[in-house]
Design an enzyme around this catalytic site. Structure first.
Site, PDB file in Angstrom:
ATOM      1  CB  SER A   1      29.908  38.226 -47.509  1.00 40.63           C
ATOM      2  OG  SER A   1      29.367  39.919 -47.192  1.00 40.63           O
TER       3      SER A   1
ATOM      4  CG  ASP B   1      21.336  39.098 -48.415  1.00 40.71           C
ATOM      5  OD1 ASP B   1      21.024  39.993 -49.389  1.00 40.71           O
ATOM      6  OD2 ASP B   1      21.821  38.797 -48.791  1.00 40.71           O
TER       7      ASP B   1
ATOM      8  CG  HIS C   1      25.759  39.535 -48.956  1.00 45.93           C
ATOM      9  ND1 HIS C   1      24.733  39.829 -47.956  1.00 45.93           N
ATOM     10  CD2 HIS C   1      26.354  39.705 -48.654  1.00 45.93           C
ATOM     11  CE1 HIS C   1      25.257  39.820 -46.823  1.00 45.93           C
ATOM     12  NE2 HIS C   1      26.396  39.497 -48.058  1.00 45.93           N
TER      13      HIS C   1
END
Length: 231
Positions: free
Chosen positions: A55, A201, A204
């Site tokens: 990711s 979060d 990221h």
């Protein structure tokens, strides 16, 4: 001899034959220039870098234009490099998942790879030895195809304890040394602890965070390009 020239071009002493010769020369030059331009374009084929990761590469929760490969390509082109940076990131991928999709994720015309896998292994507490073995196999495949590599390292979360970190963290530097790959120690360097550069979060990077990653790792990518060009 004079009759032959008359037959093909008319009387040589007139204007028409001169125009005919000039036309032939012009056509020849046009064909030559077209071939020359075609060869130049073939020689100027952009160098292909594949960003192969999870990711952090894919651009989790970001617009496509904000993803690492896109921003990296733009930064390199701004510096005058003729490159294409392909996004081969898949959110959630572990090293095992990356290994499983390697053959179709890395095109045959790839010149260099930025290998960014391992974060999800650490988050899930996967045995570091399995992580190492998966990365070794990926690096072996890249070496078999003579593809230059930049390894982007990762650091294990502290909640797994010191023993886990001691087993996991050195994997990337050790493999870089073993396989002769370039090494960028921590993909989230300068970003991981900065809330202004991270998504909500806390794991990221946001668009600005990706830009900071690109800024910091750009010199290593330039080294990768140099290695790929040198063969």
């Amino acid at each position: 001899m004079k009759s032959r020239f008359r037959t093909h071009f008319g009387e040589m002493s007139g204007v028409a034959p001169i125009r005919a010769w000039l036309a032939i020369i012009s056509i020849g030059l046009t064909v030559f220039m077209a071939l020359d331009v075609g060869l130049a374009r073939a020689g100027d084929k952009p160098l292909k870098i594949v960003a192969f990761g999870d990711s952090l590469t894919a651009g989790y929760m970001l617009e496509p234009s904000a993803a690492l490969p896109i921003q990296l390509e733009a930064a390199l082109k701004k510096r005058g490099y003729s490159v294409v940076v392909e996004n081969a990131g898949v959110s959630g991928d572990t090293t095992a998942a990356g290994l499983a999709r390697f053959d179709w994720a890395i095109p045959t015309d790839t010149d260099a790879v930025i290998l960014e896998l391992g974060a999800n292994d650490a988050l899930r507490g996967i045995d570091p030895e399995l992580t190492r073995k998966n990365l070794e196999r990926i690096l072996e495949k890249l070496r078999e195809r003579d593809i230059k590599v930049l390894i982007a390292g990762m650091i294990a979360p502290k909640n797994w304890g010191e023993a886990y970190s001691n087993a996991f963290d050195p994997i990337f530097s050790e493999l870089a040394k073993t396989y002769g790959a370039l090494y960028y120690p921590f993909i989230l360097e300068g970003v991981a602890t900065d809330a202004a550069l991270s998504l909500d979060d806390g794991m990221h990077p946001n668009r600005k965070g990706v830009a900071e990653i690109v800024r910091r790792m750009l010199p290593k990518v330039e080294e990768l390009i140099a290695e790929a060009k040198s063969g």
